[in-house]
Design an enzyme around this catalytic site. Structure first.
Site, PDB file in Angstrom:
ATOM      1  N   GLY A  42       0.865  -1.177   0.000  1.00  0.00           N
ATOM      2  CA  GLY A  42       0.000   0.000   0.000  1.00  0.00           C
ATOM      3  C   GLY A  42       0.897   1.220   0.000  1.00  0.00           C
ATOM      4  O   GLY A  42       1.830   1.318   0.809  1.00  0.00           O
ATOM      5  N   ALA A  43       0.612   2.148  -0.926  1.00  0.00           N
ATOM      6  CA  ALA A  43       1.554   3.248  -1.174  1.00  0.00           C
ATOM      7  C   ALA A  43       1.941   4.047   0.083  1.00  0.00           C
ATOM      8  O   ALA A  43       3.133   4.219   0.372  1.00  0.00           O
ATOM      9  CB  ALA A  43       0.985   4.161  -2.261  1.00  0.00           C
ATOM     10  N   GLN A 191      -5.788  -8.566  -2.586  1.00  0.00           N
ATOM     11  CA  GLN A 191      -5.805  -7.593  -1.482  1.00  0.00           C
ATOM     12  C   GLN A 191      -7.242  -7.298  -1.029  1.00  0.00           C
ATOM     13  O   GLN A 191      -7.481  -6.951   0.124  1.00  0.00           O
ATOM     14  CB  GLN A 191      -5.142  -6.277  -1.917  1.00  0.00           C
ATOM     15  CG  GLN A 191      -3.641  -6.342  -2.088  1.00  0.00           C
ATOM     16  CD  GLN A 191      -3.224  -6.659  -3.504  1.00  0.00           C
ATOM     17  OE1 GLN A 191      -3.943  -7.315  -4.238  1.00  0.00           O
ATOM     18  NE2 GLN A 191      -2.056  -6.196  -3.905  1.00  0.00           N
ATOM     19  N   ASP A 232      -1.458   4.828  -6.245  1.00  0.00           N
ATOM     20  CA  ASP A 232      -0.018   4.620  -6.029  1.00  0.00           C
ATOM     21  C   ASP A 232       0.801   5.775  -6.579  1.00  0.00           C
ATOM     22  O   ASP A 232       1.925   6.028  -6.129  1.00  0.00           O
ATOM     23  CB  ASP A 232       0.420   3.305  -6.647  1.00  0.00           C
ATOM     24  CG  ASP A 232      -0.082   2.156  -5.797  1.00  0.00           C
ATOM     25  OD1 ASP A 232      -1.276   1.822  -5.904  1.00  0.00           O
ATOM     26  OD2 ASP A 232       0.703   1.641  -4.975  1.00  0.00           O
TER      27      ASP A 232
HETATM   28  O1  MRU Z   1       0.587  -3.765  -4.687  1.00  0.00           O
HETATM   29  P1  MRU Z   1      -0.009  -3.054  -3.507  1.00  0.00           P
HETATM   30  O2  MRU Z   1      -0.880  -3.925  -2.669  1.00  0.00           O
HETATM   31  O3  MRU Z   1       1.030  -2.305  -2.731  1.00  0.00           O
HETATM   32  O4  MRU Z   1      -0.935  -1.995  -4.184  1.00  0.00           O
HETATM   33  C1  MRU Z   1      -1.704  -1.149  -3.387  1.00  0.00           C
HETATM   34  C2  MRU Z   1      -2.692  -0.375  -4.135  1.00  0.00           C
HETATM   35  O5  MRU Z   1      -2.740  -0.367  -5.355  1.00  0.00           O
HETATM   36  C3  MRU Z   1      -3.561   0.506  -3.320  1.00  0.00           C
HETATM   37  O6  MRU Z   1      -4.821   0.614  -3.892  1.00  0.00           O
HETATM   38  C4  MRU Z   1      -2.872   1.872  -3.249  1.00  0.00           C
HETATM   39  O7  MRU Z   1      -1.549   1.747  -2.793  1.00  0.00           O
HETATM   40  C5  MRU Z   1      -3.557   2.775  -2.404  1.00  0.00           C
HETATM   41  S1  MRU Z   1      -3.259   2.365  -0.747  1.00  0.00           S
HETATM   42  C6  MRU Z   1      -3.847   3.548   0.268  1.00  0.00           C
END
Ligand code: MRU
Length: 344
Positions: A42-43, A191, A232
């Site tokens: 998650g970013a 996720q 992201d």
């Molecule tokens: O690959 P991930 O699980 O890190 O990707 C996360 C996402 O795409 C989320 O939707 C994004 O980071 C927003 S999190 C607040």
């Protein structure tokens, strides 16, 4: 996640929802590995995890002076930022830690170390405050009652707490709105089913899990009144990279006349990247697609593509909810205004 004297501690997201276990990363290399393997993901969460990893590396470095510490500090930043390419929060965090190092570089090495640890800890607190502010700005955009669809996990797990997209939903529910969340399962890493459904159910928020290919049917049956997702990386023109599948959801929402919102902190806005086609997209292992929970579900040797993210063009986005306010079209102007601290 938590900063401790013995390292950075993460809830292991790869084990959810069946096991709630924590992993302690005793050094920056372990933090980098936790980011790469998505123990933490998650970013916004990986941004703060990166800052904590950098602080840990600087704390443990043997250097006696700022001059000796600098090349090692740079190697640490490089190791941390080379883990995942799309979420800009990782690079934002390293930039901020570099700026803190530069600010303190004329002082004693102990003060630099303490300053870097304090900086990472304030980023943690700021992230939660930003999510709560996003919740306040975004709650009014949510329907008074009905279905809100989300994709991937943009909740407490993807941040330091409260969440971005799920923070908006939490704030709307706290304001008395009667919302049922449709959680896309989010193939291939799941996720949505593993994390979003888990955290919403823990909070007692009404949740319906659907396979990704059911979103259109739910919309056509009138069960979805709004979509809210995280991001992201948001380019200067509003084009938004988010978990693979977000683009399809945005087009479906447009076709059904349903508002499509992106909720993200300003650390996800990348004004240095003009448009979405310039955003680097992480490619992940084929086994994420050919296997499910370690079980082979595709013929051996089949060709696979596994881009972890896609880009939703700005024209499909009704608004971008940030902690500084809500940006609308044209995003090039509204995002720039918010970046400069002006109201939009
Ligand atoms: O690959 P991930 O699980 O890190 O990707 C996360 C996402 O795409 C989320 O939707 C994004 O980071 C927003 S999190 C607040």
């Amino acid at each position: 996640m938590e900063w401790t004297e013995t390292g950075v501690r993460f809830l292991d997201q790869t084990k959810l929802p069946t096991e709630e276990t924590y992993v302690n990363c005793p050094d920056y290399r372990a933090v980098a590995e936790a980011i790469r393997t998505m123990i933490v993901r998650g970013a916004p969460a990986i941004g703060v995890a990166a800052a904590m990893g950098i602080a840990l590396g600087a704390r443990d470095a043997k250097a006696a002076t700022a001059g000796e510490l600098l090349p090692e500090f740079e190697r640490i930043c490089e190791a941390i930022t080379s883990t995942r390419p799309t979420a800009v929060n990782l690079f934002w965090a390293a930039r901020r830690m570099r700026a803190k190092f530069a600010e303190l570089s004329s002082g004693a090495v102990g003060d630099i170390r303490d300053g870097l640890i304090a900086e990472a800890q304030s980023m943690y607190a700021e992230d939660i405050a930003a999510n709560q502010a996003m919740g306040r700005h975004g709650a009014v955009l949510m329907p008074d009652s009905g279905g809100v669809l989300t994709h991937c996990n943009a909740g407490a797990l993807a941040t330091c707490g409260y969440g971005t997209a799920l923070g908006v939903i939490r704030a709307a529910i706290e304001a008395g709105k009667k919302i049922n969340v449709y959680a896309d399962e989010t193939r291939p890493f799941l996720q949505g089913s593993r994390l979003t459904a888990w955290e919403l159910m823990k909070d007692g928020i009404p949740t319906t899990l659907i396979a990704d290919n059911m979103a259109g049917a739910m919309m056509s049956q009138g069960k979805v009144q709004a979509v809210v997702v995280g991001a992201d990386r948001i380019a200067a023109n509003g084009d938004t990279a988010n978990k693979i599948g977000t683009y399809s959801v945005a087009i479906l929402a447009k076709e059904h006349g349903i508002p499509f919102y992106v909720a993200a902190p300003f650390s996800t806005v990348d004004l240095a990247t003009a448009t979405g086609d310039l955003i680097p997209i992480e490619q992940r292992a084929a086994t994420e697609v050919t296997q499910l929970a370690g079980r082979v579900i595709a013929p051996v040797g089949v060709r696979v593509e596994n881009p972890a993210f896609d880009v939703t063009p700005a024209k499909y986005i009704s608004a971008i909810i940030t902690e500084r306010g809500v940006a609308r079209m044209p995003f090039t102007e509204s995002l720039r205004a918010l970046a400069a601290g002006r109201q939009v």
